[in-house]
Design a protein around this motif. Sequence first.
Motif, PDB file in Angstrom:
ATOM      1  N   PRO A  27       4.764  14.680  -1.492  1.00  0.00           N
ATOM      2  CA  PRO A  27       5.266  13.513  -0.921  1.00  0.00           C
ATOM      3  C   PRO A  27       4.529  12.728   0.230  1.00  0.00           C
ATOM      4  O   PRO A  27       3.868  13.516   1.044  1.00  0.00           O
ATOM      5  CB  PRO A  27       6.316  14.428   0.051  1.00  0.00           C
ATOM      6  N   LEU A  28       5.136  11.802   0.344  1.00  0.00           N
ATOM      7  CA  LEU A  28       4.415  10.857   1.594  1.00  0.00           C
ATOM      8  C   LEU A  28       5.126  10.530   2.833  1.00  0.00           C
ATOM      9  O   LEU A  28       6.451  10.399   2.688  1.00  0.00           O
ATOM     10  CB  LEU A  28       4.196   9.413   0.999  1.00  0.00           C
ATOM     11  N   ASN A  29       4.691  10.699   3.869  1.00  0.00           N
ATOM     12  CA  ASN A  29       5.298  10.652   5.467  1.00  0.00           C
ATOM     13  C   ASN A  29       4.775   9.751   6.087  1.00  0.00           C
ATOM     14  O   ASN A  29       3.590   9.283   6.090  1.00  0.00           O
ATOM     15  CB  ASN A  29       4.895  11.978   6.122  1.00  0.00           C
ATOM     16  N   VAL A  30       5.605   8.811   6.470  1.00  0.00           N
ATOM     17  CA  VAL A  30       5.380   7.644   7.362  1.00  0.00           C
ATOM     18  C   VAL A  30       6.172   7.786   8.663  1.00  0.00           C
ATOM     19  O   VAL A  30       7.367   8.103   8.847  1.00  0.00           O
ATOM     20  CB  VAL A  30       5.673   6.380   6.790  1.00  0.00           C
ATOM     21  N   LEU A  31       5.588   7.465   9.762  1.00  0.00           N
ATOM     22  CA  LEU A  31       6.040   7.212  11.086  1.00  0.00           C
ATOM     23  C   LEU A  31       6.872   6.146  11.370  1.00  0.00           C
ATOM     24  O   LEU A  31       6.576   4.857  11.082  1.00  0.00           O
ATOM     25  CB  LEU A  31       4.916   7.265  12.127  1.00  0.00           C
ATOM     26  N   LEU A  47      10.933   2.232  -1.015  1.00  0.00           N
ATOM     27  CA  LEU A  47       9.376   2.282  -1.443  1.00  0.00           C
ATOM     28  C   LEU A  47       8.845   3.704  -1.914  1.00  0.00           C
ATOM     29  O   LEU A  47       7.658   3.888  -2.306  1.00  0.00           O
ATOM     30  CB  LEU A  47       8.492   1.881  -0.209  1.00  0.00           C
ATOM     31  N   GLY A  48       9.822   4.793  -2.044  1.00  0.00           N
ATOM     32  CA  GLY A  48       9.468   5.994  -2.271  1.00  0.00           C
ATOM     33  C   GLY A  48       8.594   7.027  -1.084  1.00  0.00           C
ATOM     34  O   GLY A  48       8.450   8.320  -1.535  1.00  0.00           O
ATOM     35  N   VAL A  49       9.040   6.672  -0.124  1.00  0.00           N
ATOM     36  CA  VAL A  49       8.538   7.418   1.108  1.00  0.00           C
ATOM     37  C   VAL A  49       9.492   8.522   1.210  1.00  0.00           C
ATOM     38  O   VAL A  49      10.731   8.398   1.090  1.00  0.00           O
ATOM     39  CB  VAL A  49       8.495   6.666   2.492  1.00  0.00           C
ATOM     40  N   ALA A  50       9.076   9.875   1.338  1.00  0.00           N
ATOM     41  CA  ALA A  50       9.710  11.113   1.241  1.00  0.00           C
ATOM     42  C   ALA A  50      10.180  11.536   2.708  1.00  0.00           C
ATOM     43  O   ALA A  50      11.369  12.548   2.747  1.00  0.00           O
ATOM     44  CB  ALA A  50       9.123  12.216   0.515  1.00  0.00           C
ATOM     45  N   PHE A 101       0.740  -0.978  -0.177  1.00  0.00           N
ATOM     46  CA  PHE A 101      -0.027   0.020  -0.067  1.00  0.00           C
ATOM     47  C   PHE A 101       0.954   1.383   0.090  1.00  0.00           C
ATOM     48  O   PHE A 101       0.594   2.306  -0.556  1.00  0.00           O
ATOM     49  CB  PHE A 101      -0.857   0.231   1.262  1.00  0.00           C
ATOM     50  N   ILE A 102       2.026   1.222   0.817  1.00  0.00           N
ATOM     51  CA  ILE A 102       2.940   2.371   0.745  1.00  0.00           C
ATOM     52  C   ILE A 102       3.304   2.569  -0.755  1.00  0.00           C
ATOM     53  O   ILE A 102       3.445   3.639  -1.258  1.00  0.00           O
ATOM     54  CB  ILE A 102       4.010   2.119   1.689  1.00  0.00           C
ATOM     55  N   ALA A 103       3.792   1.667  -1.391  1.00  0.00           N
ATOM     56  CA  ALA A 103       4.090   1.665  -2.734  1.00  0.00           C
ATOM     57  C   ALA A 103       3.010   2.307  -3.810  1.00  0.00           C
ATOM     58  O   ALA A 103       3.271   3.204  -4.712  1.00  0.00           O
ATOM     59  CB  ALA A 103       4.765   0.314  -3.527  1.00  0.00           C
ATOM     60  N   GLY A 154       9.936  -2.334  12.800  1.00  0.00           N
ATOM     61  CA  GLY A 154       8.982  -2.420  11.492  1.00  0.00           C
ATOM     62  C   GLY A 154       9.972  -2.136  10.214  1.00  0.00           C
ATOM     63  O   GLY A 154      11.159  -2.493  10.227  1.00  0.00           O
ATOM     64  N   LEU A 155       9.452  -1.404   9.185  1.00  0.00           N
ATOM     65  CA  LEU A 155      10.377  -1.291   7.908  1.00  0.00           C
ATOM     66  C   LEU A 155      11.323  -0.404   8.303  1.00  0.00           C
ATOM     67  O   LEU A 155      11.223   0.689   9.131  1.00  0.00           O
ATOM     68  CB  LEU A 155       9.255  -0.631   6.912  1.00  0.00           C
ATOM     69  N   THR A 156      12.484  -0.585   7.712  1.00  0.00           N
ATOM     70  CA  THR A 156      13.512   0.296   7.960  1.00  0.00           C
ATOM     71  C   THR A 156      13.587   1.609   7.272  1.00  0.00           C
ATOM     72  O   THR A 156      12.776   1.741   6.153  1.00  0.00           O
ATOM     73  CB  THR A 156      14.962  -0.664   7.605  1.00  0.00           C
ATOM     74  N   VAL A 157      14.438   2.390   7.632  1.00  0.00           N
ATOM     75  CA  VAL A 157      14.675   3.620   6.982  1.00  0.00           C
ATOM     76  C   VAL A 157      15.119   3.549   5.430  1.00  0.00           C
ATOM     77  O   VAL A 157      14.405   4.125   4.632  1.00  0.00           O
ATOM     78  CB  VAL A 157      15.570   4.825   7.597  1.00  0.00           C
ATOM     79  N   ALA A 158      15.965   2.511   5.186  1.00  0.00           N
ATOM     80  CA  ALA A 158      16.166   2.216   3.829  1.00  0.00           C
ATOM     81  C   ALA A 158      15.129   1.900   3.070  1.00  0.00           C
ATOM     82  O   ALA A 158      15.017   2.083   1.786  1.00  0.00           O
ATOM     83  CB  ALA A 158      17.456   1.506   3.852  1.00  0.00           C
ATOM     84  N   ARG A 159      14.274   0.965   3.533  1.00  0.00           N
ATOM     85  CA  ARG A 159      13.243   0.227   2.770  1.00  0.00           C
ATOM     86  C   ARG A 159      12.091   1.124   2.511  1.00  0.00           C
ATOM     87  O   ARG A 159      11.819   1.186   1.654  1.00  0.00           O
ATOM     88  CB  ARG A 159      12.718  -1.029   3.736  1.00  0.00           C
TER      89      ARG A 159
END
Length: 262
Positions: free
Chosen positions: A193-197, A211-214, A182-184, A202-207
Motif C-alpha cells: 500500500p502507498l501512503n501520501v501526505l 489514483l490507488g493511494v491506500a 507518478f502516484i498512479a 493539493g490533491l483531494t482525498v477522493a482523487r
Amino acid sequence: MSPYEQFRALHHRPGTPLLLPNAWDHASAAALAEAGFAAIGTTSLGVASAAGKPDATGAAREETLQLGRGLARLAVPVSVDIEGGFGGEPAEVAELAADLVRAGVAGVNIEDGRPGGALAPVTYQRELIRAVKEAAPTLFVNARTDTYWLPGHADETAYRLSAYEDAGADGLFVPGLQDELFIATLTAKYETPLNVLYAPGGLTVARLGALGVARISLGSLLFRAAVQRAVELAGAVARDEADVVGVPTYDTADGWAGAYGV
C-alpha cells in the motif's frame, strides 16, 4: 481481529483510502477516536514540539514511546512515528518495535531522512526494516522515504521503495508527493500500500483514492492548526470577541482519560 489485523485491513480497501489523523497527546488522540476515525497515528513534530524539543533528532524518544504505550489502550489501532528509529542500530530499533507490539501498538512509521538534509544509505534502511519485521512480525511497518522533501532526490524514489518493499515493509510512504502520474505509476507498480501526505490545496482525498493511494496521513497539520486556533482564540478573548460555540466542556475533556482505562 487483532489491532495489527484491523490496521492492515484498513490499507486494503480499493478506492477508499485510510485517512489517518495524527495526534500529539492523549487528549487529541482520544478526541479523534471518539469522532469516529478508524485508526490514529502520532506526529513526531507535534510530540516533540509539545515537549519543547526539536523534531527528527531523536530528542523526543521517551515522550514518543510513553505516548504510544498509552494510546495503545484506545479502541482503535494506533501507529507511532518513531522518526528514523531514534538513532539506534537496527537491533536496538527492533527491540523498541517489539516493546511497542507488546504494548498493543499496531504500526510504526520509520523514515530515511536524517538531520541535516541527508538520506540514510539504502543498505542501512533495508537492514533496519528487516530487523524490525523479524523482531515484530505483526507490526505494520510504514517505510517512509523523504526523497520528495529533500532537494535532488526525487529520482531515487522508486529505487528506495523497491528496496524497502523487499525488506518486508507493510506500507510505503512518500510525503510531499503530489504528481498524479507518478502516484498512479507507483500504485500500479507495488502491491504494498502507498501512503501520501495530505497537502492543503493539493490533491483531494477522493482523487488520491482514485489514483490507488491506500493511506492519507495528516502529519503535523492538526497540531499546527490547533496551536493557531488557540492563539487566535486568546486574541479574540483579549478583544472581547471570543466565540467558543462548540468547544468541548471541561467534563468532556476530563472524560477523555477514560479512553485509556484510567
